[in-house]
Design a protein around this motif. Structure first.
Motif, PDB file in Angstrom:
ATOM      1  N   GLU A 159      27.566  22.898 -83.926  1.00 22.79           N
ATOM      2  CA  GLU A 159      27.910  22.878 -82.503  1.00 22.79           C
ATOM      3  C   GLU A 159      27.571  24.261 -81.954  1.00 22.79           C
ATOM      4  O   GLU A 159      28.053  25.260 -82.461  1.00 22.79           O
ATOM      5  N   TRP A 160      26.735  24.310 -80.932  1.00 16.73           N
ATOM      6  CA  TRP A 160      26.283  25.584 -80.389  1.00 16.73           C
ATOM      7  C   TRP A 160      27.398  26.255 -79.597  1.00 16.73           C
ATOM      8  O   TRP A 160      27.940  25.665 -78.670  1.00 16.73           O
ATOM      9  N   ALA A 161      27.746  27.493 -79.950  1.00 11.86           N
ATOM     10  CA  ALA A 161      28.634  28.302 -79.122  1.00 11.86           C
ATOM     11  C   ALA A 161      27.820  28.810 -77.936  1.00 11.86           C
ATOM     12  O   ALA A 161      28.260  28.810 -76.802  1.00 11.86           O
ATOM     13  N   THR A 162      26.616  29.246 -78.219  1.00  6.15           N
ATOM     14  CA  THR A 162      25.629  29.628 -77.216  1.00  6.15           C
ATOM     15  C   THR A 162      24.349  28.911 -77.604  1.00  6.15           C
ATOM     16  O   THR A 162      23.804  29.169 -78.679  1.00  6.15           O
ATOM     17  N   PRO A 163      23.862  27.979 -76.777  1.00  5.22           N
ATOM     18  CA  PRO A 163      22.654  27.243 -77.160  1.00  5.22           C
ATOM     19  C   PRO A 163      21.480  28.198 -77.378  1.00  5.22           C
ATOM     20  O   PRO A 163      21.352  29.201 -76.684  1.00  5.22           O
ATOM     21  N   PRO A 164      20.643  27.887 -78.360  1.00  6.08           N
ATOM     22  CA  PRO A 164      19.449  28.706 -78.569  1.00  6.08           C
ATOM     23  C   PRO A 164      18.559  28.642 -77.337  1.00  6.08           C
ATOM     24  O   PRO A 164      18.627  27.707 -76.549  1.00  6.08           O
ATOM     25  N   SER A 165      17.719  29.643 -77.161  1.00  2.00           N
ATOM     26  CA  SER A 165      16.883  29.735 -75.952  1.00  2.00           C
ATOM     27  C   SER A 165      16.012  28.492 -75.774  1.00  2.00           C
ATOM     28  O   SER A 165      15.797  28.063 -74.636  1.00  2.00           O
ATOM     29  N   ARG A 168      18.229  25.912 -74.124  1.00  2.00           N
ATOM     30  CA  ARG A 168      18.509  26.283 -72.737  1.00  2.00           C
ATOM     31  C   ARG A 168      17.288  26.049 -71.865  1.00  2.00           C
ATOM     32  O   ARG A 168      17.395  25.539 -70.761  1.00  2.00           O
ATOM     33  N   ALA A 169      16.096  26.399 -72.378  1.00  7.36           N
ATOM     34  CA  ALA A 169      14.859  26.232 -71.595  1.00  7.36           C
ATOM     35  C   ALA A 169      14.588  24.751 -71.346  1.00  7.36           C
ATOM     36  O   ALA A 169      14.208  24.355 -70.247  1.00  7.36           O
ATOM     37  N   ALA A 170      14.796  23.901 -72.357  1.00  4.27           N
ATOM     38  CA  ALA A 170      14.565  22.471 -72.206  1.00  4.27           C
ATOM     39  C   ALA A 170      15.547  21.866 -71.200  1.00  4.27           C
ATOM     40  O   ALA A 170      15.193  21.028 -70.391  1.00  4.27           O
ATOM     41  N   ALA A 171      16.793  22.321 -71.245  1.00  2.33           N
ATOM     42  CA  ALA A 171      17.804  21.805 -70.316  1.00  2.33           C
ATOM     43  C   ALA A 171      17.489  22.228 -68.881  1.00  2.33           C
ATOM     44  O   ALA A 171      17.650  21.461 -67.943  1.00  2.33           O
ATOM     45  N   GLY A 172      17.007  23.440 -68.710  1.00  2.00           N
ATOM     46  CA  GLY A 172      16.665  23.936 -67.373  1.00  2.00           C
ATOM     47  C   GLY A 172      15.418  23.313 -66.812  1.00  2.00           C
ATOM     48  O   GLY A 172      15.220  23.242 -65.611  1.00  2.00           O
ATOM     49  N   ALA A 173      14.538  22.842 -67.696  1.00  2.00           N
ATOM     50  CA  ALA A 173      13.267  22.261 -67.264  1.00  2.00           C
ATOM     51  C   ALA A 173      13.433  20.868 -66.708  1.00  2.00           C
ATOM     52  O   ALA A 173      12.561  20.352 -66.042  1.00  2.00           O
ATOM     53  N   LYS A 174      14.569  20.210 -67.002  1.00  2.00           N
ATOM     54  CA  LYS A 174      14.771  18.822 -66.561  1.00  2.00           C
ATOM     55  C   LYS A 174      15.227  18.747 -65.131  1.00  2.00           C
ATOM     56  O   LYS A 174      15.812  19.551 -64.566  1.00  2.00           O
TER      57      LYS A 174
END
Length: 174
Positions: A159-165, A168-174
């Motif tokens: 479980e990510w405490a801080t998602p890897p970059s 985060r990049a994939a989530a922001g791209a959507k």
């Protein structure tokens, strides 16, 4: 001063350190052979080397070692069934597993997170295990799913405490 450490205590204490789970696969006489390891690591960038630490008594390891090349398959949290099948002692471990052969003739398990194709670079005997060094020849990431983790004698997922970059990049791209 010599200190004696019993194997049960050693295993219990070090079992608190989580590891990823990988399947090491090879082809022996047109039949796949495989084993599960939780002791896989990168070693060097130049040349690109990785390592895993198989039990010297493992029949699967002896067969993979004789082949001289192998594929590291990084298992996802949803692939416990692959881990259990390949950890079994039978000769028909691959009967319920989907896999393909790549252009180098090595089996890659379907839907793994990543795969790393290696030539066996060196083997060093250390205690009751070997250190198997692989010279990386080809590798790729197939999925961004969470890895299968082994810790304290059981399996789980990260479980990510801080998602890897990359997440985060994939989530922001959507």
């Amino acid at each position: 001063m010599a200190i004696s450490i019993d194997s049960a205590t050693f295993r219990r204490v070090l079992g608190h350190y989580p590891t990823g789970v990988c399947a090491i696969t090879a082809m022996e006489n047109d039949r796949p052979v495989g084993m599960i390891v939780g002791t896989f690591t990168s070693v060097s960038l130049a040349p690109p080397l990785v390592a895993f630490f198989p039990d010297r008594k493992s029949r699967s390891w002896q067969r993979i070692r004789a082949v001289g090349r192998f594929c590291v398959n990084v298992l996802g949290a949803d692939q416990l069934h692959l881990c259990q099948a390949l950890a079994s002692g039978g000769d028909d471990k691959f009967s319920a597993i989907r896999w393909t052969i790549n252009e180098f003739g090595l089996p890659i398990l379907d839907d793994v997170i990543a795969w790393i194709l290696c030539d066996l670079h060196a083997v060093h005997e250390t205690g009751d295990h070997d250190i198997a060094l692989g010279h990386v020849r080809m590798l790729d990431v197939e999925s961004s799913k969470k890895p299968l983790i082994f810790c304290k004698g059981g399996y789980g997922k990260l479980e990510w405490a801080t998602p890897p970059s990359s997440v985060r990049a994939a989530a922001g791209a959507k």
